[in-house]
Design a protein around this motif. Structure first.
Motif, PDB file in Angstrom:
ATOM      1  N   LEU A  36       0.917  -1.236   0.086  1.00 42.50           N
ATOM      2  CA  LEU A  36       0.154  -0.067   0.070  1.00 42.50           C
ATOM      3  C   LEU A  36       0.786   1.264  -0.029  1.00 42.50           C
ATOM      4  O   LEU A  36       0.674   2.255  -0.706  1.00 42.50           O
ATOM      5  CB  LEU A  36      -1.145   0.013   1.237  1.00 42.50           C
ATOM      6  N   VAL A  37       1.886   1.283   0.758  1.00 44.78           N
ATOM      7  CA  VAL A  37       2.729   2.646   0.611  1.00 44.78           C
ATOM      8  C   VAL A  37       3.269   2.725  -0.547  1.00 44.78           C
ATOM      9  O   VAL A  37       3.439   3.727  -0.816  1.00 44.78           O
ATOM     10  CB  VAL A  37       3.927   2.275   1.921  1.00 44.78           C
ATOM     11  N   LEU A  38       3.931   1.574  -1.114  1.00 44.54           N
ATOM     12  CA  LEU A  38       4.458   1.715  -2.654  1.00 44.54           C
ATOM     13  C   LEU A  38       3.295   2.074  -3.545  1.00 44.54           C
ATOM     14  O   LEU A  38       3.716   3.078  -4.095  1.00 44.54           O
ATOM     15  CB  LEU A  38       5.136   0.214  -2.889  1.00 44.54           C
ATOM     16  N   GLU A  39       2.228   1.560  -3.641  1.00 39.34           N
ATOM     17  CA  GLU A  39       1.235   1.912  -4.301  1.00 39.34           C
ATOM     18  C   GLU A  39       0.796   3.636  -4.311  1.00 39.34           C
ATOM     19  O   GLU A  39       0.807   4.396  -5.003  1.00 39.34           O
ATOM     20  CB  GLU A  39      -0.002   1.002  -4.242  1.00 39.34           C
ATOM     21  N   ALA A  40       0.609   4.061  -3.037  1.00 42.44           N
ATOM     22  CA  ALA A  40       0.531   5.403  -2.586  1.00 42.44           C
ATOM     23  C   ALA A  40       1.504   6.391  -3.309  1.00 42.44           C
ATOM     24  O   ALA A  40       1.239   7.266  -3.860  1.00 42.44           O
ATOM     25  CB  ALA A  40       0.284   5.463  -1.038  1.00 42.44           C
ATOM     26  N   ILE A  41       2.766   5.897  -3.074  1.00 47.61           N
ATOM     27  CA  ILE A  41       3.948   6.739  -3.773  1.00 47.61           C
ATOM     28  C   ILE A  41       3.767   6.737  -5.427  1.00 47.61           C
ATOM     29  O   ILE A  41       3.819   7.861  -5.836  1.00 47.61           O
ATOM     30  CB  ILE A  41       5.119   6.032  -3.418  1.00 47.61           C
ATOM     31  N   VAL A  42       3.527   5.505  -5.879  1.00 45.68           N
ATOM     32  CA  VAL A  42       3.271   5.493  -7.321  1.00 45.68           C
ATOM     33  C   VAL A  42       2.111   6.191  -7.699  1.00 45.68           C
ATOM     34  O   VAL A  42       1.959   7.011  -8.727  1.00 45.68           O
ATOM     35  CB  VAL A  42       3.099   4.119  -7.912  1.00 45.68           C
ATOM     36  N   VAL A  43       1.181   6.277  -6.942  1.00 41.76           N
ATOM     37  CA  VAL A  43      -0.135   7.086  -7.225  1.00 41.76           C
ATOM     38  C   VAL A  43       0.076   8.875  -7.162  1.00 41.76           C
ATOM     39  O   VAL A  43      -0.314   9.556  -8.084  1.00 41.76           O
ATOM     40  CB  VAL A  43      -1.550   6.852  -6.375  1.00 41.76           C
ATOM     41  N   LEU A  44       0.910   9.127  -6.338  1.00 45.69           N
ATOM     42  CA  LEU A  44       1.372  10.464  -6.149  1.00 45.69           C
ATOM     43  C   LEU A  44       2.554  10.727  -7.484  1.00 45.69           C
ATOM     44  O   LEU A  44       2.422  11.871  -7.803  1.00 45.69           O
ATOM     45  CB  LEU A  44       2.064  10.921  -4.784  1.00 45.69           C
ATOM     46  N   LEU A  45       2.936   9.925  -7.732  1.00 42.18           N
ATOM     47  CA  LEU A  45       3.938  10.256  -9.161  1.00 42.18           C
ATOM     48  C   LEU A  45       2.948  10.369 -10.266  1.00 42.18           C
ATOM     49  O   LEU A  45       3.636  10.729 -11.402  1.00 42.18           O
ATOM     50  CB  LEU A  45       4.917   9.154  -9.334  1.00 42.18           C
ATOM     51  N   VAL A  46       1.767   9.917 -10.165  1.00 45.15           N
ATOM     52  CA  VAL A  46       0.932  10.033 -11.524  1.00 45.15           C
ATOM     53  C   VAL A  46       0.439  11.836 -11.335  1.00 45.15           C
ATOM     54  O   VAL A  46       0.247  12.254 -12.519  1.00 45.15           O
ATOM     55  CB  VAL A  46      -0.681   9.236 -11.210  1.00 45.15           C
ATOM     56  N   LEU A  47       0.573  12.425 -10.348  1.00 47.59           N
ATOM     57  CA  LEU A  47       0.293  13.824 -10.554  1.00 47.59           C
ATOM     58  C   LEU A  47       0.890  14.708 -11.617  1.00 47.59           C
ATOM     59  O   LEU A  47       0.382  15.244 -12.207  1.00 47.59           O
ATOM     60  CB  LEU A  47       0.546  14.636  -9.163  1.00 47.59           C
ATOM     61  N   PRO A  48       2.143  14.479 -11.730  1.00 39.10           N
ATOM     62  CA  PRO A  48       2.876  15.285 -12.487  1.00 39.10           C
ATOM     63  C   PRO A  48       2.670  14.798 -13.932  1.00 39.10           C
ATOM     64  O   PRO A  48       2.565  15.360 -14.959  1.00 39.10           O
ATOM     65  CB  PRO A  48       4.466  15.341 -12.190  1.00 39.10           C
ATOM     66  N   VAL A  49       2.302  13.638 -14.123  1.00 42.10           N
ATOM     67  CA  VAL A  49       2.008  13.065 -15.485  1.00 42.10           C
ATOM     68  C   VAL A  49       0.699  13.637 -15.849  1.00 42.10           C
ATOM     69  O   VAL A  49       0.615  14.009 -17.022  1.00 42.10           O
ATOM     70  CB  VAL A  49       1.888  11.495 -15.507  1.00 42.10           C
ATOM     71  N   VAL A  50      -0.323  13.633 -14.828  1.00 41.51           N
ATOM     72  CA  VAL A  50      -1.590  14.055 -15.426  1.00 41.51           C
ATOM     73  C   VAL A  50      -1.527  15.822 -15.617  1.00 41.51           C
ATOM     74  O   VAL A  50      -2.203  16.360 -16.864  1.00 41.51           O
ATOM     75  CB  VAL A  50      -2.725  13.971 -14.183  1.00 41.51           C
ATOM     76  N   ALA A  51      -0.832  16.448 -14.904  1.00 48.60           N
ATOM     77  CA  ALA A  51      -0.361  17.774 -15.193  1.00 48.60           C
ATOM     78  C   ALA A  51       0.054  17.930 -16.646  1.00 48.60           C
ATOM     79  O   ALA A  51      -0.154  18.886 -17.231  1.00 48.60           O
ATOM     80  CB  ALA A  51       0.314  18.339 -14.308  1.00 48.60           C
ATOM     81  N   ALA A  52       1.389  17.228 -17.048  1.00 50.70           N
ATOM     82  CA  ALA A  52       1.894  17.631 -18.282  1.00 50.70           C
ATOM     83  C   ALA A  52       1.271  16.987 -19.354  1.00 50.70           C
ATOM     84  O   ALA A  52       1.336  17.448 -20.329  1.00 50.70           O
ATOM     85  CB  ALA A  52       3.535  17.021 -17.938  1.00 50.70           C
ATOM     86  N   VAL A  53       1.074  15.624 -19.195  1.00 50.18           N
ATOM     87  CA  VAL A  53       0.649  14.790 -20.436  1.00 50.18           C
ATOM     88  C   VAL A  53      -0.870  14.693 -20.660  1.00 50.18           C
ATOM     89  O   VAL A  53      -1.246  14.921 -21.752  1.00 50.18           O
ATOM     90  CB  VAL A  53       1.323  13.394 -20.516  1.00 50.18           C
TER      91      VAL A  53
END
Length: 136
Positions: A32-49
């Motif tokens: 769950l911790v790893l998944e939460a980190i990966v989910v937060l890493l989606v933020l810049p992807v959504v913002a840029a792409v």
């Protein structure tokens, strides 16, 4: 409780010397911790792409990640696995936010399916007395 060993003799099934569920709960919390980190890493992807980051999509992603971080701390509860699977559904629904979040949901759904398989396997081995701490 008795079980027949390969020699055809009944033997008593002992509880495991170490709690196998303690380690499994740790694996679920770490996932769950790893998944939460990966989910937060989606933020810049959504913002840029993606279609851009708006209040709803940003809030959805951040709240989902916070729920995952908080969920990592409750893995000893009886409702932990349904909670974890509910988070997976919310992550899969992320396809409506951005395909990147949905892709993370698909990836981690496979991981959680494997964890459920491992849970089933541990239960069966424990019932048959085949865990390392239960052997003679």
């Amino acid at each position: 409780m008795s079980n027949e060993n390969p020699d055809g003799q009944d033997r008593e099934i002992r509880p495991p010397a170490k709690d196998p569920w303690k380690g499994f709960r740790g694996v679920m919390a770490g996932t769950l911790v790893l998944e939460a980190i990966v989910v937060l890493l989606v933020l810049p992807v959504v913002a840029a792409v993606g279609g851009g980051l708006d209040a709803f999509s940003g809030s959805y992603i951040v709240v989902l990640a916070v729920l995952m971080f908080l969920g990592a701390g409750v893995q000893g509860r009886s409702w932990a696995i349904p909670f974890n699977l509910g988070l997976q559904v919310l992550t899969l629904l992320g396809f409506f936010i951005d395909p990147a979040l949905g892709a993370v949901g698909v990836l981690f759904s496979v991981v959680w399916a494997y964890l459920l398989y491992l849970r089933k396997d541990i239960k069966e081995r424990e019932a048959r007395g085949l865990l390392p701490g239960q052997r003679d």
